[in-house]
Design an enzyme around this catalytic site. Sequence first.
Site, PDB file in Angstrom:
ATOM      1  N   VAL A 103      44.699  81.962 -23.429  1.00  0.00           N
ATOM      2  CA  VAL A 103      44.195  82.301 -24.764  1.00  0.00           C
ATOM      3  C   VAL A 103      44.597  81.237 -25.772  1.00  0.00           C
ATOM      4  O   VAL A 103      43.792  80.832 -26.629  1.00  0.00           O
ATOM      5  CB  VAL A 103      44.718  83.692 -25.188  1.00  0.00           C
ATOM      6  CG1 VAL A 103      44.473  83.929 -26.677  1.00  0.00           C
ATOM      7  CG2 VAL A 103      44.048  84.796 -24.374  1.00  0.00           C
ATOM      8  N   GLU A 104      45.819  80.759 -25.685  1.00  0.00           N
ATOM      9  CA  GLU A 104      46.328  79.827 -26.695  1.00  0.00           C
ATOM     10  C   GLU A 104      45.668  78.454 -26.626  1.00  0.00           C
ATOM     11  O   GLU A 104      45.224  77.933 -27.650  1.00  0.00           O
ATOM     12  CB  GLU A 104      47.847  79.685 -26.553  1.00  0.00           C
ATOM     13  CG  GLU A 104      48.637  80.918 -26.960  1.00  0.00           C
ATOM     14  CD  GLU A 104      48.568  81.202 -28.447  1.00  0.00           C
ATOM     15  OE1 GLU A 104      48.227  80.289 -29.224  1.00  0.00           O
ATOM     16  OE2 GLU A 104      48.861  82.345 -28.843  1.00  0.00           O
ATOM     17  N   THR A 105      45.629  77.852 -25.444  1.00  0.00           N
ATOM     18  CA  THR A 105      45.165  76.458 -25.368  1.00  0.00           C
ATOM     19  C   THR A 105      44.258  76.171 -24.177  1.00  0.00           C
ATOM     20  O   THR A 105      44.002  75.000 -23.883  1.00  0.00           O
ATOM     21  CB  THR A 105      46.370  75.491 -25.288  1.00  0.00           C
ATOM     22  OG1 THR A 105      47.120  75.775 -24.091  1.00  0.00           O
ATOM     23  CG2 THR A 105      47.263  75.613 -26.499  1.00  0.00           C
ATOM     24  N   ASN A 135      45.276  78.317 -32.291  1.00  0.00           N
ATOM     25  CA  ASN A 135      44.689  76.998 -32.098  1.00  0.00           C
ATOM     26  C   ASN A 135      43.179  76.982 -32.296  1.00  0.00           C
ATOM     27  O   ASN A 135      42.541  75.977 -32.074  1.00  0.00           O
ATOM     28  CB  ASN A 135      45.002  76.498 -30.680  1.00  0.00           C
ATOM     29  CG  ASN A 135      44.343  77.362 -29.630  1.00  0.00           C
ATOM     30  OD1 ASN A 135      44.602  78.546 -29.585  1.00  0.00           O
ATOM     31  ND2 ASN A 135      43.505  76.765 -28.795  1.00  0.00           N
ATOM     32  N   TYR A 174      44.400  90.300 -30.429  1.00  0.00           N
ATOM     33  CA  TYR A 174      45.029  89.256 -29.622  1.00  0.00           C
ATOM     34  C   TYR A 174      45.737  89.858 -28.414  1.00  0.00           C
ATOM     35  O   TYR A 174      45.539  89.426 -27.272  1.00  0.00           O
ATOM     36  CB  TYR A 174      46.031  88.464 -30.466  1.00  0.00           C
ATOM     37  CG  TYR A 174      46.798  87.431 -29.676  1.00  0.00           C
ATOM     38  CD1 TYR A 174      46.314  86.138 -29.540  1.00  0.00           C
ATOM     39  CD2 TYR A 174      48.004  87.757 -29.053  1.00  0.00           C
ATOM     40  CE1 TYR A 174      47.008  85.191 -28.800  1.00  0.00           C
ATOM     41  CE2 TYR A 174      48.695  86.821 -28.304  1.00  0.00           C
ATOM     42  CZ  TYR A 174      48.204  85.543 -28.183  1.00  0.00           C
ATOM     43  OH  TYR A 174      48.883  84.614 -27.430  1.00  0.00           O
TER      44      TYR A 174
END
Length: 370
Positions: free
Chosen positions: A150-152, A35, A353
Amino acid sequence: MDKLARIVANVSLSFLFAFAAVVLAPAHAHATPRNDRTNNSLEEEIVPQHYANNPDVDAFIADLVARDGFDGAALKRLFSQVDYSQTAARLVAPPPVPTPKNWSAYQSRLVDSIRINDGVQFWQDNDATLKRAAEQFGVPPSIIVAIIGVETVYGRHMGNFRTIDALTTLAFDYPQTKNRDDRMTMFRKQLENFLVWTRERNVDPLSVYGSYAGAIGIPQFMPTSLINYAVDYDGDGKIDLAHSAADAIGSVGNFLMQHGWERDQPVIWHIASDPGSQGLAQAGADGQAKPHWTLGNFLKAGIEMNEPGLNLAAQSNTPVLVIDLPTPDQPTQYFLGLQNFYVLTRYNRSFFYAMAVYDLAQAIKAAKAP
């Protein structure tokens, strides 16, 4: 004599350093989170009706009619409303001038005070659900919270691209790169699964928004993962990864379990800092994400571990991989990764990641502790 022992027996330590640095340089790509936008205020540059009466799209529609039983006329009407997104195409393209991999910069961007503090709050707000997921899937709450962070940033940045535009753009107009055909094949499969998923749930495909690469919701699931791993975890009869934290938590836990997460097992082991141990780690850093050495391979070669309390003899047959985390003008950091580290790379195929998720999980867990 095993492979690592032969390396040590036949190569001097000084030459080993140079050999590993040049010949065994990591081949994996350290990707940014799905993202991550280069400019959050960037407006999409779109071309309306780019896919109306497009021969490649028409062939794709014919395949979906034959394979999935879609209404061909309805799909043609749908794709006549799909826009080409120049921004999505630009954001997936590699930079014109490659930049050195930089673990220190990557880590500092993702393991930050915002994600740590908000992660503690997200954990507290969803404690019961996280405990249930840990019991059912075997995945610690800290790992699930860190992935969502981490993602959003816990649902704060889920992307503002219309998903069908992003997927169609990348399926038929992927930038000119050496792996363009493979990437377009992958995105066409994701596009197909997106259309199957929206049809099964009676969702308007034009109403779904997500990242520039087609990832959706709080955990940024690609359509294939939506179909295979997303779960209704709040019991309301539907799966809503964009608004339900419980569904996001359960879906992340299910994803990791289905990819082989090992309950109550570590993610990494620390290697001693002496030159010999670091040189052996460098020699074994071949970029493979799946554990394919054993701890015993390294122990026989002479590696020292920095894991107080670890029974080395009992763990000798444990499969491991070497994690290499380079930073320009600094010594590369090395760790041994276990099965659970490999599972984290199934979420995003990047050592950077997976290690950032692990580090953020440790930081959140420490901040939450009394």
